[in-house]
Design a protein around this motif. Structure first.
Motif, PDB file in Angstrom:
ATOM      1  N   UNK A 459     -64.186 -21.064   3.414  1.00 24.16           N
ATOM      2  CA  UNK A 459     -65.256 -22.053   3.537  1.00 24.16           C
ATOM      3  C   UNK A 459     -64.810 -23.400   2.997  1.00 24.16           C
ATOM      4  N   UNK A 460     -64.145 -23.427   1.859  1.00 23.64           N
ATOM      5  CA  UNK A 460     -63.750 -24.690   1.248  1.00 23.64           C
ATOM      6  C   UNK A 460     -62.673 -25.399   2.060  1.00 23.64           C
ATOM      7  N   UNK A 461     -61.794 -24.652   2.701  1.00 21.67           N
ATOM      8  CA  UNK A 461     -60.830 -25.289   3.597  1.00 21.67           C
ATOM      9  C   UNK A 461     -61.552 -25.899   4.802  1.00 21.67           C
ATOM     10  N   UNK A 462     -62.615 -25.232   5.259  1.00 17.70           N
ATOM     11  CA  UNK A 462     -63.416 -25.800   6.342  1.00 17.70           C
ATOM     12  C   UNK A 462     -64.081 -27.102   5.928  1.00 17.70           C
ATOM     13  N   UNK A 463     -64.556 -27.157   4.695  1.00 14.23           N
ATOM     14  CA  UNK A 463     -65.169 -28.385   4.179  1.00 14.23           C
ATOM     15  C   UNK A 463     -64.140 -29.505   4.098  1.00 14.23           C
ATOM     16  N   UNK A 464     -62.913 -29.176   3.696  1.00 11.67           N
ATOM     17  CA  UNK A 464     -61.849 -30.175   3.629  1.00 11.67           C
ATOM     18  C   UNK A 464     -61.555 -30.760   5.010  1.00 11.67           C
ATOM     19  N   UNK A 465     -61.511 -29.914   6.017  1.00  9.61           N
ATOM     20  CA  UNK A 465     -61.283 -30.401   7.389  1.00  9.61           C
ATOM     21  C   UNK A 465     -62.407 -31.357   7.801  1.00  9.61           C
ATOM     22  N   UNK A 466     -63.651 -31.004   7.481  1.00 15.11           N
ATOM     23  CA  UNK A 466     -64.783 -31.879   7.801  1.00 15.11           C
ATOM     24  C   UNK A 466     -64.646 -33.226   7.098  1.00 15.11           C
ATOM     25  N   UNK A 467     -64.170 -33.220   5.849  1.00 16.82           N
ATOM     26  CA  UNK A 467     -63.987 -34.465   5.100  1.00 16.82           C
ATOM     27  C   UNK A 467     -62.930 -35.350   5.762  1.00 16.82           C
ATOM     28  N   UNK A 468     -61.834 -34.745   6.188  1.00 16.31           N
ATOM     29  CA  UNK A 468     -60.770 -35.520   6.836  1.00 16.31           C
ATOM     30  C   UNK A 468     -61.241 -36.139   8.145  1.00 16.31           C
ATOM     31  N   UNK A 469     -62.047 -35.409   8.896  1.00 18.96           N
ATOM     32  CA  UNK A 469     -62.574 -35.946  10.151  1.00 18.96           C
ATOM     33  C   UNK A 469     -63.570 -37.082   9.886  1.00 18.96           C
ATOM     34  N   UNK A 470     -64.309 -36.988   8.797  1.00 17.78           N
ATOM     35  CA  UNK A 470     -65.286 -38.023   8.468  1.00 17.78           C
ATOM     36  C   UNK A 470     -64.603 -39.326   8.071  1.00 17.78           C
ATOM     37  N   UNK A 471     -63.404 -39.241   7.520  1.00 17.36           N
ATOM     38  CA  UNK A 471     -62.639 -40.449   7.180  1.00 17.36           C
ATOM     39  C   UNK A 471     -62.440 -41.315   8.423  1.00 17.36           C
ATOM     40  N   UNK A 472     -62.229 -40.682   9.571  1.00 19.90           N
ATOM     41  CA  UNK A 472     -62.015 -41.415  10.822  1.00 19.90           C
ATOM     42  C   UNK A 472     -63.232 -42.282  11.147  1.00 19.90           C
ATOM     43  N   UNK A 473     -64.436 -41.726  10.977  1.00 19.09           N
ATOM     44  CA  UNK A 473     -65.649 -42.497  11.248  1.00 19.09           C
ATOM     45  C   UNK A 473     -65.744 -43.710  10.332  1.00 19.09           C
ATOM     46  N   UNK A 474     -65.372 -43.544   9.058  1.00 20.41           N
ATOM     47  CA  UNK A 474     -65.393 -44.663   8.141  1.00 20.41           C
ATOM     48  C   UNK A 474     -64.404 -45.746   8.525  1.00 20.41           C
ATOM     49  N   UNK A 475     -63.240 -45.335   8.989  1.00 24.31           N
ATOM     50  CA  UNK A 475     -62.214 -46.300   9.385  1.00 24.31           C
ATOM     51  C   UNK A 475     -62.628 -47.088  10.628  1.00 24.31           C
ATOM     52  N   UNK A 476     -63.413 -46.468  11.504  1.00 26.02           N
ATOM     53  CA  UNK A 476     -63.853 -47.133  12.733  1.00 26.02           C
ATOM     54  C   UNK A 476     -65.066 -48.026  12.544  1.00 26.02           C
ATOM     55  N   UNK A 477     -65.690 -47.977  11.368  1.00 21.45           N
ATOM     56  CA  UNK A 477     -66.875 -48.790  11.109  1.00 21.45           C
ATOM     57  C   UNK A 477     -66.511 -50.270  11.108  1.00 21.45           C
ATOM     58  N   UNK A 478     -67.306 -51.136  11.757  1.00 23.37           N
ATOM     59  CA  UNK A 478     -66.988 -52.569  11.752  1.00 23.37           C
ATOM     60  C   UNK A 478     -67.134 -53.169  10.368  1.00 23.37           C
ATOM     61  N   UNK A 479     -66.420 -54.266  10.125  1.00 27.73           N
ATOM     62  CA  UNK A 479     -66.515 -54.952   8.839  1.00 27.73           C
ATOM     63  C   UNK A 479     -67.797 -55.782   8.811  1.00 27.73           C
ATOM     64  N   UNK A 480     -68.696 -55.413   7.930  1.00 28.96           N
ATOM     65  CA  UNK A 480     -69.968 -56.130   7.809  1.00 28.96           C
ATOM     66  C   UNK A 480     -70.231 -56.423   6.342  1.00 28.96           C
ATOM     67  N   UNK A 481     -70.914 -57.541   6.099  1.00 24.16           N
ATOM     68  CA  UNK A 481     -71.248 -57.922   4.735  1.00 24.16           C
ATOM     69  C   UNK A 481     -72.739 -57.768   4.496  1.00 24.16           C
ATOM     70  N   UNK A 482     -73.103 -57.483   3.269  1.00 26.81           N
ATOM     71  CA  UNK A 482     -74.509 -57.299   2.913  1.00 26.81           C
ATOM     72  C   UNK A 482     -75.056 -58.589   2.339  1.00 26.81           C
ATOM     73  N   UNK A 483     -75.483 -59.484   3.201  1.00 27.63           N
ATOM     74  CA  UNK A 483     -76.053 -60.751   2.760  1.00 27.63           C
ATOM     75  C   UNK A 483     -77.480 -60.519   2.267  1.00 27.63           C
ATOM     76  N   UNK A 484     -77.860 -61.250   1.246  1.00 23.82           N
ATOM     77  CA  UNK A 484     -79.223 -61.098   0.712  1.00 23.82           C
ATOM     78  C   UNK A 484     -80.223 -61.640   1.705  1.00 23.82           C
ATOM     79  N   UNK A 485     -81.257 -60.864   1.988  1.00 23.30           N
ATOM     80  CA  UNK A 485     -82.260 -61.262   2.969  1.00 23.30           C
ATOM     81  C   UNK A 485     -83.446 -61.905   2.283  1.00 23.30           C
ATOM     82  N   UNK A 486     -84.228 -62.670   3.026  1.00 25.80           N
ATOM     83  CA  UNK A 486     -85.455 -63.251   2.452  1.00 25.80           C
ATOM     84  C   UNK A 486     -86.430 -62.163   2.049  1.00 25.80           C
ATOM     85  N   UNK A 487     -87.408 -62.510   1.269  1.00 20.76           N
ATOM     86  CA  UNK A 487     -88.409 -61.539   0.816  1.00 20.76           C
ATOM     87  C   UNK A 487     -89.139 -60.947   2.007  1.00 20.76           C
TER      88      UNK A 487
END
Length: 491
Positions: A459-487
């Protein structure tokens, strides 16, 4: 890669409270308290049952069925989230929050009175339908009343609920299990539900312009049946029937076919339960994939760590629960600090990639050390993984919320929570099938230390594989900044 500014309009809220300050003593403090208690319902349930699984199995029987306790709950939660999310943008957040709390209360009472594993599984589905409203509505309301910068502070308060629950949940689960009164795992929800409902009813007020809308019942039905069949095929394959048998092929084939039909229906629906435009936007698509991975990793650890330690080492349920608590202690710590230290300064993607690096380190440690069970090593690995999850789950959800308008925020939040729940439901099924397969091949009971060690390792090796695949999604995320919004403004 070109930096893409995050499109943020002045945030709109359905509440009429002032927007000065963040905290329990501010004008929005009573609402924040209501959200914290409501979140506590789901946070407690995430850890309290896993600790008592061996006791439940001893009382009701059916170890091979125990993954259903998690899968059916998560499936019910997942398929109902998009419906609740759509309704939230139609009738408002408050009615759905109160409905979800009431349904969760009903499910908890029924679970406490369950007389067999089958009845417990059915009643867990009722609980899941309630949770499908509570968790995303709490997050959506927080998104309504706080700006992006304020959410970083508000997240600390909400995350503290997970921190407290991460200790209280496993402790109560272990104590109830050792005392032979595991049914109180569910009955303890009753006062919490009553308190949460009273706080929401009293403190949260909203104004919603009601309009005529069409609910996508065909899409919801197809999604529910398709995912139920796929999870059924995964969990029962190699158990109730052979993987290559006509029954297995039919169940999985029909499930896959209905999933394709669901996509086709959604493309033509006037108001789809799961709008495909969410996946057409790169930011929302990648944060959805991150939520899917988070769901798999989370369920893999929360549902198997206590059972692995209890059966492989023969330790008390309380000790196994506290080892798991390290996961949900690390999570809120990182979530609380993520805004101030990372995504408000450097953007969302760097925070998420740092988090995923920690998740990979934690899950790799757990997998590589699994053949030599150790409470200390498991607790440390869970803590590191939890730190990473806090840097992934919260920033990715806040990024998704901040990229849409008020009338789309319920759907964006619901889609993210749907993906996490589906990841958990499917993850519980797949990892449960892996564990059951190892146990079946060994020819020994699940309580045999060597068998429990081998099953946990797989089971834990399966979780590790899922973690490695999730890294790909993070790498593909566009670069965005968190600008403060108005109230926030009142619509």
């Amino acid at each position: 890669m070109e930096r893409l500014p995050l499109h943020l309009q002045p945030e709109m809220t359905s509440t009429t409270t002032d927007t000065t300050g963040v905290g329990l003593r501010s004008d929005r403090g009573p609402i924040l308290l209501a959200l914290m208690v409501s979140t506590g319902l789901i946070a407690m349930d995430a850890t309290i049952l896993a600790t008592a699984v061996p006791s439940v199995v001893r009382d009701l029987g059916g170890f091979a069925q125990f993954p259903w306790l998690f899968s059916v709950y998560l499936l019910a939660q997942a398929v109902s989230v998009p419906i609740y999310a759509k309704l939230a943008d139609i009738v408002g957040r408050k009615p759905l929050m109160l409905f979800g709390i009431g349904l969760f209360l009903l499910g908890s009472v029924l679970c406490g009175a369950a007389w067999s594993m089958t009845s417990l599984i059915v009643f867990r589905a009722v609980q899941g339908l309630g949770a499908g409203a509570v968790q995303p509505m709490a997050i959506t309301i927080a998104g309504d009343i706080y700006t992006v910068a304020e959410r970083a502070k508000a997240q600390g308060y909400i995350a503290s609920v997970w921190a407290v629950s991460s200790v209280v949940g496993p402790t109560l689960g272990g104590v109830f299990s050792q005392l032979g009164i595991w049914r109180w795992i569910f009955f303890v929800n009753v006062p919490l539900c009553l308190l949460a409902g009273a706080l929401i009813a009293r403190n949260f007020h909203e104004r919603v312009e009601r309009q005529q809308h069409r609910i996508d019942y065909p899409g919801a039905t197809l999604l529910t049946v398709a995912m139920t069949l796929l999870i059924l095929g995964i969990l029962e394959g190699g158990q109730a029937w052979a993987w290559s048998s006509p029954t297995s092929l039919a169940v999985l084939g029909v499930g896959a076919g209905l999933l394709v039909a669901f996509v086709l229906v959604e493309r033509r629906a006037a108001e789809p339960v799961l709008p495909l435009w969410v996946l057409s936007r790169r930011l929302l698509a990648t944060t959805t994939m991150l939520a899917l991975g988070v769901g798999v990793i989370l369920i893999g650890l929360t549902s198997f760590v206590p059972t692995y330690l209890e059966n492989s080492l023969g330790i008390d349920p309380l000790v196994g629960g506290l080892a798991l608590a390290a996961l949900t202690i690390g999570w809120p710590i990182a979530a609380t600090l993520s805004g101030r230290l990372l995504y408000l300064r450097f953007g969302f993607r760097p925070a998420i990639l740092v988090g995923m690096a920690l998740v990979v380190v934690g899950t790799a440690t757990l997998a590589l050390a699994s053949q030599h069970p150790s409470v200390a090593v498991v607790a440390l690995a869970c803590f590191v993984t939890g730190l990473g999850m806090g840097l992934v789950a919260s920033p990715s959800l806040i990024a998704a919320q901040a990229s849409v308008e008020w009338h789309e925020r319920g759907v964006a939040t619901g889609t993210n929570m749907f993906a996490r729940s589906i990841g958990s439901a499917v993850g519980a099924a797949v990892l449960g099938a892996v564990a059951n397969g190892v146990i079946a091949r060994s020819g020994r009971p699940e309580t045999d230390p060597a068998t429990a060690t081998d099953a946990g390792s797989a089971v834990f090796y399966g979780v590790l594989v899922a973690a490695l695949l999730t890294v790909v999604a993070g790498a593909l995320m566009p670069k965005v900044t968190a600008e403060q919004t108005p109230a926030p403004e009142t619509p």
